[in-house]
Design a protein around this motif. Structure first.
Motif, PDB file in Angstrom:
ATOM      1  N   SER A 119     -43.429   5.348 -19.173  1.00 18.63           N
ATOM      2  CA  SER A 119     -42.730   5.789 -17.962  1.00 18.63           C
ATOM      3  C   SER A 119     -43.310   5.213 -16.671  1.00 18.63           C
ATOM      4  N   CYS A 120     -43.981   4.082 -16.731  1.00 19.49           N
ATOM      5  CA  CYS A 120     -44.503   3.476 -15.506  1.00 19.49           C
ATOM      6  C   CYS A 120     -43.367   2.807 -14.729  1.00 19.49           C
ATOM      7  N   LYS A 171     -41.394  -1.150 -23.495  1.00 12.53           N
ATOM      8  CA  LYS A 171     -41.836  -0.359 -22.337  1.00 12.53           C
ATOM      9  C   LYS A 171     -43.287   0.086 -22.508  1.00 12.53           C
ATOM     10  N   GLU A 172     -43.652   0.467 -23.729  1.00 13.08           N
ATOM     11  CA  GLU A 172     -45.022   0.919 -23.982  1.00 13.08           C
ATOM     12  C   GLU A 172     -46.029  -0.210 -23.775  1.00 13.08           C
ATOM     13  N   CYS A 200     -46.277  -0.827 -19.927  1.00  9.43           N
ATOM     14  CA  CYS A 200     -47.010   0.256 -19.259  1.00  9.43           C
ATOM     15  C   CYS A 200     -48.489   0.267 -19.649  1.00  9.43           C
ATOM     16  N   LYS A 237     -50.146  -2.418 -17.545  1.00 10.15           N
ATOM     17  CA  LYS A 237     -50.224  -1.977 -16.153  1.00 10.15           C
ATOM     18  C   LYS A 237     -51.271  -0.889 -15.949  1.00 10.15           C
ATOM     19  N   SER A 238     -51.412   0.005 -16.904  1.00 10.78           N
ATOM     20  CA  SER A 238     -52.370   1.101 -16.732  1.00 10.78           C
ATOM     21  C   SER A 238     -53.813   0.638 -16.949  1.00 10.78           C
TER      22      SER A 238
END
Length: 170
Positions: free
Chosen positions: A47-48, A62-63, A66, A69-70
């Motif tokens: 959900s980023c 998506k995972e 994210c 990015k995290s």
């Protein structure tokens, strides 16, 4: 007379250190997330904030985005991720199957820590590309969700030209 040269040297050392540290962060995160993805562990919270993601419905994609990015010590809004497959098994297609390669490319906006070298650094991006052999895929382990290639739009003024199997070193 010595002060301008001293400040140039001092600010250059500070900016070089920060840029180098962030580049290592981009490379390390890309390597760690790619390693997890090739064994079927795509990540966690999908959900980023993503910019221009295509396709937008694939949860494993998506995972991965994210997760990268995290892990990077840079604001997630300044990071873009691209995921693609490379045909290494010679079957003529590059998809999420055993013996193909997974390529993850990351770019993150550079910023001058001191502001002194902003005109030079702020228009560039940290870039990392990593390709690894898919060890586990749905064709050999059906419980692994299918990953679809895709990614975000590049940063302003940048492109994904470095994210190609035939591109030179990053």
């Amino acid at each position: 007379m010595v002060a301008p040269v001293l400040f140039l040297l001092l600010f250059g050392i500070i900016d070089f250190g920060v840029v180098y540290s962030r580049q290592l962060g981009v490379r390390t995160s890309t390597r760690e997330v790619t390693r997890k993805a090739v064994i079927g562990q795509f990540g966690g919270d999908p959900s980023c904030v993503m910019t221009g993601l295509t396709p937008s419905t694939n949860e494993p994609l998506k995972e991965i985005i994210c997760s990268v990015k995290s892990d990077i010590p840079i604001d997630a809004a300044d990071v873009r991720v691209q995921v693609m497959f490379v045909d290494s098994n010679g079957d003529g297609t590059a998809d999420h199957t055993h013996y193909d390669d997974l390529m993850v490319c990351t770019m993150a906006q550079m910023h001058s820590a001191t502001g002194f070298f902003g005109p030079v650094l702020n228009s560039n991006a940290h870039k990392a590309r990593l390709t690894m052999l898919l060890e586990k895929a749905p064709d050999i382990k059906p419980s692994i969700p299918t990953l679809v290639a895709g990614g975000e739009a590049p940063l302003t003024g940048q492109d994904w030209a470095f994210c190609s199997p035939s591109a030179g070193p990053v």
